[in-house]
Structure formats: structure tokens, C-alpha cells
Design a protein around this motif. Structure first.
Motif, short mmCIF file in Angstrom:
data_model
loop_
_atom_site.label_atom_id
_atom_site.label_comp_id
_atom_site.label_asym_id
_atom_site.label_seq_id
_atom_site.Cartn_x
_atom_site.Cartn_y
_atom_site.Cartn_z
N GLY A 42 0.83 -1.21 0.00
CA GLY A 42 0.00 0.00 0.00
C GLY A 42 0.86 1.25 0.00
O GLY A 42 0.65 2.17 -0.81
N GLU A 62 10.28 3.71 5.98
CA GLU A 62 10.23 2.24 6.05
C GLU A 62 11.52 1.78 6.73
O GLU A 62 12.60 2.12 6.27
N ARG A 189 -4.99 -11.31 7.09
CA ARG A 189 -4.28 -11.06 5.83
C ARG A 189 -4.42 -12.27 4.90
O ARG A 189 -4.07 -13.37 5.28
N ASP A 318 -3.91 -3.61 4.48
CA ASP A 318 -4.47 -4.59 5.42
C ASP A 318 -4.98 -3.95 6.70
O ASP A 318 -5.83 -4.52 7.38
#
Ligand SMILES: Cc1cc2nc3c(=O)[nH]c(=O)nc-3n(C[C@H](O)[C@H](O)[C@H](O)COP(=O)(O)OP(=O)(O)OC[C@H]3O[C@@H](n4cnc5c(N)ncnc54)[C@H](O)[C@@H]3O)c2cc1C
Length: 421
Positions: A42, A62, A189, A318
Motif C-alpha cells: 500500500g 520504512e 491477511r 491490510d
């Protein structure tokens, strides 16, 4: 995978970051600033599509230097793909798409001051924030199962190191052993993935450990694609896979890592290898930032993916309450594109479009036997509803299934290129 330079920031370049005590420092540009937390499916998609507009200053946060895709990781477990072939770095996003990538974890979000705090203590200012942190595990729900136990009884529900642990265990398991998969309760998930895992590990066992068995202890009484899986199990792996629903075994209550046993309400199961997939919730940064409600997931406006709890912050993937949309990579990518257009519209006045939301999944039953679905969704009544759906059927010819498996491989290449640039 290494050596990327210009827009990669490891807490260093560009004047984006500031010391914790310093006032906010903008990047020295007049473009509105979007910060994206999470460089998985995403987050990478949102960053790429927003940066592509060339009117926004986009930063992706990240902690990992690369992303290993969960999709196709069951092929890795079966020895059919290398982990390297599932691993993507952020070089193309940084170099080609001009996304500033910061390799750190976000530790806090402050909606009042519109800042994100990083693990280093630095803060990053934003005009709009997008959060795509994936999932976290409800470790407390199965007695004895915590992060340390997950190193012995891996969930492998985030791909990478966990997948390697599980693959090694399967490789060293003696022929005749029992591989136990503890499948999680809804929502989680990728609903078909525990059963795809059983299918592909059965394929591996059939070749190398034909006396072995697979036992699926399920927290549910039905599962996604059930007819298609059960048909394939009887065709490809007769007698090898047993599925035990919650109504027979009761709740999955505890594990004992030393004896490699899984205890349910009604029975204790001894495993040679245990793959325990716990119940899930939104990634922990979402919970800490007040983006998740009492369900553990994040409510959003389905047209813009803006949080209904924290205005100005969008959530995709998710972590959201997605209505009929399953928690899949395809869904995350589709939501991310809709979100990117909504964020751009709010910051630059670009046209607003109604979101186009899709999911399509390929699921392997054997290397040359895969099924697929394709679903169109639309926002309705504050949620997301199915508009139209196609799914493969039991009884399709071997040729159709072979073609679907072949298409899956093409989809993987095209999809990961779309996400990671
Ligand atoms: C075995 C398996 C098979 C699957 N197969 C398929 C398939 O065939 N097709 C399909 O469509 N989907 C599949 N999926 C599902 C798919 O992988 C997920 O739905 C998808 O990855 C969700 O994207 P996301 O962005 O929400 O989360 P992720 O892709 O997990 O990305 C989340 C990212 O956020 C980062 N992050 C978390 N917290 C922070 C923080 N505090 N600061 C900064 N970064 C943070 C993480 O490091 C991670 O990189 C499968 C899943 C599994 C487990």
C-alpha cells in the motif's frame, strides 16, 4: 539491491529531518508535503503514484532496506521460488520516481502538530499523512505464543526471515512427520493463503517426504475458496491434508514450543513442524496513533481512505476495515491509487474522481494448477461493497488451470513493477 543514492535518506540528506527539539524544518520547497509510513504494497504504491504527479514532495518511511512479498512466499516454502526473486528494494522509487526514502521506523504520529516522530527522535512535518503499516499479531490470544515462540513455531505471515525459518524446518523435517498449520480467525491477511500454503507444502512433501501429513487446525468453520481447495487436495494429494474446523477441535488455546504441540479446547496435537498463524490487527503504529477502533482495525472513508478517527491522515492496505475487500496486495494497491488521487485533490485542487476499487488474486493448488478471482467494489453506505465477481470453478480443465498458473507468474512481474517502480 544496494548502492542507491540520490533520494535515499538514512536520516541524513535534504533538510527534511529535524532534531527532536528543533522547530519544524520544511524541505525548502513550496510543494505540499506528503509523508507515507510503510514501504510495503500500500505505502510504496501511494508514494509512487503521488510522486508521479510532480506537484508534491513525497517522503516514504520504512525501517527495512527492502520488502519481501508475502504473495508467492508459499512458492518459496515449497522450494519453487527463491527468496531473492521476491525481494524488492526502494531504489527505483528513490531514483526514478523522486520519492525521498527514509530507512527508519516511525514511532509516533502527532496529528495536532502534523508531525511524525522517527525512531531516532527526529520529527518530520507533513501536510497529509498516509499510513500503510500492514498487520500486527494478537500475541496474547494463544497461550505461550509470543515473539520468541514465533522463532520456533513461525507464523511466516510477514515474508522474509520468518519464511526462511519455516522453509528450513520443512527441509529438515523427517519423512513421516506432521506439519501443523494453525489457521487464524477472520479477519486476517489474505484469506486463501493458509490453504494455498497447505497445497504447496503438500506438493513438496509428495516429491521429497511422501509419508508426511499436513493438519490444518482452523479457528473457523469455513474458509475462502474451500470447494476449490478440497477438490484439488483430493486430486493432487489424496490422504495427505486433513482440515479440522473449529466446531470439531474447539478454540486454539495454547502452544508448547519445547514439545512442539498445539492445544485446542478438545485435543492436543503433536507436530514435527508447527506453523502458528495468530489472530491479527492493524500494524502497531496505527493503534498508537489512535487510527484503530475497538476492532483493532482502522475505519476509513471508503472514497478517500481518510481516517474517520483522525482527519488529515489516510490509511490503506491490510490495516483498514475494508468491508467486502479482502486484505490482499491487490486490494492494498487499488486502495492506494484511490487514496493518492484523493490526497492530491485535497492538497493541489486536482480533480476528484470516484474511486475504482478492484481485487484479483491468483492462488496455487500445485505449480501448474491455480485458480483466480476478480472482484469490482464500490463505496456504499460508508463501507465497501462487492459490485461484480468472477471466481474459477471446480471442474475446470487442466489446461485452463495451467493457463491460470502461467498468468499468475506474469501478474507477479507486472504487479511488483507497478508497486516498486
Ligand atoms: C502467505 C501469504 C500469501 C499472500 N498471497 C497474496 C496473493 O497471492 N495476492 C495478494 O493480492 N495478496 C496476497 N497476500 C497478502 C498481501 O501480502 C498483503 O495484503 C499486502 O502485503 C498488504 O499490504 P500493506 O501495505 O497493507 O502491508 P505490507 O505489505 O505488509 O507493508 C507494511 C509495511 O509497513 C512497514 N511498517 C510497519 N510499521 C511501520 C512503522 N512504524 N514505520 C515505518 N514502516 C512501518 C513494514 O515494515 C512493511 O514494510 C498474501 C499474504 C500472505 C501472508
Amino acid at each position: 539491491m544496494t548502492g542507491w543514492t540520490r533520494r535515499q535518506i538514512c536520516g541524513l540528506a535534504g533538510g527534511t529531518l529535524m532534531a527532536a527539539a528543533a522547530p519544524h524544518v520544511a524541505r525548502g520547497q513550496s510543494q505540499p508535503r506528503v509523508v507515507v509510513i510503510g514501504g510495503g504494497i500500500g505505502g510504496a504504491t501511494v508514494a509512487r503514484y503521488l510522486a508521479g504527479l510532480k506537484t508534491l514532495d513525497v517522503t516514504l518511511i520504512e525501517p527495512n532496506p527492502n520488502h519481501v512479498t508475502c504473495f508467492f512466499s508459499n512458492l518459496y516454502l515449497a522450494g519453487l521460488r527463491s527468496l531473492a526473486s521476491l525481494t524488492f528494494d526502494f531504489e527505483a522509487l528513490a531514483e526514478r520516481h523522486d520519492v525521498a526514502v527514509i530507512q527508519k521506523a516511525a514511532t509516533a504520529i502527532n496529528p495536532a502538530s502534523k508531525t511524525v516522530e522517527l525512531q531516532s527522535g527526529e520529527r518530520l512535518a507533513y501536510d497529509r499523512l498516509v499510513v500503510s503499516p500492514g498487520i500486527a499479531f494478537k500475541f496474547g490470544e494463544i497461550g505461550g505464543y509470543d515473539e520468541a515462540t514465533a522463532e520456533i513455531m513461525p507464523h511466516a505471515w510477514n515474508a522474509g526471515a520468518q519464511s526462511q525459518v519455516l522453509r528450513r524446518q520443512l527441509e529438515t523435517m523427517e519423512d513421516g512427520g506432521v506439519f501443523v498449520i494453525a489457521a487464524p480467525p477472520n479477519p486476517f491477511r489474505c484469506p486463501p493463503a493458509p490453504y494455498e500454503r497447505a497445497s504447496l507444502v503438500a506438493y513438496y512433501f509428495k516429491q521429497f517426504k511422501p509419508k508426511s501429513k499436513i493438519l490444518i487446525l482452523d479457528a473457523k468453520d469455513t474458509f475462502s475458496g474451500q470447494e476449490l481447495f478440497q477438490d484439488a487436495w483430493s486430486r493432487h494429494y489424496p490422504g495427505m491434508i486433513e482440515w479440522l474446523p473449529a466446531q470439531f477441535i474447539g478454540k486454539i488455546e495454547a502452544v508448547d514450543a519445547r514439545s512442539c504441540t498445539v492445544m485446542t479446547e478438545n485435543e492436543t496435537f503433536k507436530a514435527a513442524v508447527a506453523n502458528v498463524i495468530p489472530a491479527q490487527k492493524a500494524g502497531s503504529i496505527a493503534e498508537r496513533a489512535g487510527l484503530a477502533d475497538s476492532t483493532g482495525w482502522c475505519p476509513v472513508d471508503p472514497a478517500t481512505f481518510e481516517s474517520t478517527l483522525q482527519p488529515g491522515i489516510h490509511v490503506v492496505g491490510d490495516a483498514i476495515i475494508g468491508g467486502d475487500m479482502p486484505k490482499s496486495a491487490f486490494s492494498a494497491n487499488s486502495q492506494a491509487k484511490a487514496c493518492a488521487f484523493a490526497v492530491a485533490a485535497s492538497l493541489t485542487g486536482s480533480p476528484r474522481f470516484p474511486p475504482h476499487l478492484f481485487n484479483s488474486c491468483y492462488t496455487f493448488l500445485a505449480p501448474d494448477d491455480a485458480f483466480t478471482n476478480a472482484i469490482i467494489f464500490a463505496p456504499e453506505g460508508g463501507g465497501i461493497k462487492t459490485v461484480k465477481m468472477f471466481i474459477s470453478k471446480v471442474g475446470e480443465s487442466a489446461e485452463v488451470r495451467r493457463r491460470t498458473a502461467h498468468q499468475a507468474v506474469g501478474w507477479y512481474s507486472a504487479f511488483t513493477a507497478d508497486v516498486f517502480g
